[in-house]
Design a protein around this motif. Structure first.
Motif, mmCIF file in Angstrom:
data_model
loop_
_atom_site.group_PDB
_atom_site.id
_atom_site.type_symbol
_atom_site.label_atom_id
_atom_site.label_comp_id
_atom_site.label_asym_id
_atom_site.label_seq_id
_atom_site.Cartn_x
_atom_site.Cartn_y
_atom_site.Cartn_z
ATOM 1 N N GLU A 232 0.827 -1.214 0.000
ATOM 2 C CA GLU A 232 0.000 0.000 0.000
ATOM 3 C C GLU A 232 0.861 1.263 0.000
ATOM 4 N N ALA A 233 1.919 1.259 0.803
ATOM 5 C CA ALA A 233 2.806 2.428 0.880
ATOM 6 C C ALA A 233 3.458 2.691 -0.471
ATOM 7 N N ALA B 245 2.060 7.124 -6.644
ATOM 8 C CA ALA B 245 1.041 7.970 -7.266
ATOM 9 C C ALA B 245 1.424 9.443 -7.245
ATOM 10 N N ARG B 246 2.241 9.843 -6.302
ATOM 11 C CA ARG B 246 2.700 11.235 -6.166
ATOM 12 C C ARG B 246 1.552 12.233 -6.136
ATOM 13 N N ALA B 247 0.398 11.774 -5.614
ATOM 14 C CA ALA B 247 -0.765 12.668 -5.502
ATOM 15 C C ALA B 247 -1.440 12.415 -4.157
ATOM 16 N N TRP B 248 -0.684 12.522 -3.097
ATOM 17 C CA TRP B 248 -1.207 12.242 -1.771
ATOM 18 C C TRP B 248 -1.479 13.531 -1.021
ATOM 19 N N GLY C 239 -2.836 14.322 5.033
ATOM 20 C CA GLY C 239 -3.545 13.363 5.883
ATOM 21 C C GLY C 239 -3.215 11.924 5.519
ATOM 22 N N GLU C 240 -3.135 11.655 4.218
ATOM 23 C CA GLU C 240 -2.783 10.301 3.775
ATOM 24 C C GLU C 240 -1.365 9.940 4.204
ATOM 25 N N LEU C 241 -0.448 10.892 4.068
ATOM 26 C CA LEU C 241 0.932 10.635 4.489
ATOM 27 C C LEU C 241 1.016 10.431 5.996
ATOM 28 N N HIS C 242 0.252 11.211 6.743
ATOM 29 C CA HIS C 242 0.245 11.059 8.196
ATOM 30 C C HIS C 242 -0.280 9.674 8.585
ATOM 31 N N LEU C 243 -1.408 9.273 8.006
ATOM 32 C CA LEU C 243 -1.982 7.958 8.289
ATOM 33 C C LEU C 243 -0.998 6.853 7.915
ATOM 34 N N GLU D 86 0.518 4.060 10.506
ATOM 35 C CA GLU D 86 0.378 2.623 10.263
ATOM 36 C C GLU D 86 1.736 1.943 10.113
ATOM 37 N N LEU D 87 2.667 2.593 9.401
ATOM 38 C CA LEU D 87 4.002 2.018 9.248
ATOM 39 C C LEU D 87 4.723 1.924 10.587
#
Length: 104
Positions: A54-55, A61-64, A67-71, A75-76
């Motif tokens: 998923e990561a 995609a380089r379109a995050w 919030g997505e990066l934080h989540l 999770e990581l």
């Protein structure tokens, strides 16, 4: 009569207590809790594989969003802690087996 030659090992379990402290199991590694711990370790490692995929997809995609990066970071971090616990547990068991088989 109990087997006095049986070896007892202390194993770090793949979960923590409710207050976040490590949990350990003393035994020969063949009981119900050991088998449950083995299964949970495999599930944790499988979850880590899924999260890595998923990561990679999210980052490719380089379109995050922030919030997505934080989540993803949250999770990581949690998954890395699980994998580290599994590695320490398995490393400890390998070391104990090496000591148990070493000549005295």
């Amino acid at each position: 009569m109990p087997d006095v030659t049986a070896k007892v090992f202390v194993r770090l379990l793949p979960w923590t207590s409710p207050d976040g402290k490590p949990c350990f199991l003393a035994g020969d590694g063949t009981g119900y809790v050991s088998r449950m711990a083995d299964r949970i370790e495999e599930e944790q490692l499988g979850s880590a594989d899924d999260l890595i995929d998923e990561a990679r997809q999210l980052l490719a995609a380089r379109a995050w969003t922030p919030g997505e990066l934080h989540l993803l970071a949250v999770e990581l971090t949690a998954t890395l802690a699980d994998v580290r616990r599994v590695a320490r547990s398995r490393g400890g068991r390998l070391a104990a087996l090496g000591q148990a088989s070493a000549p005295t």
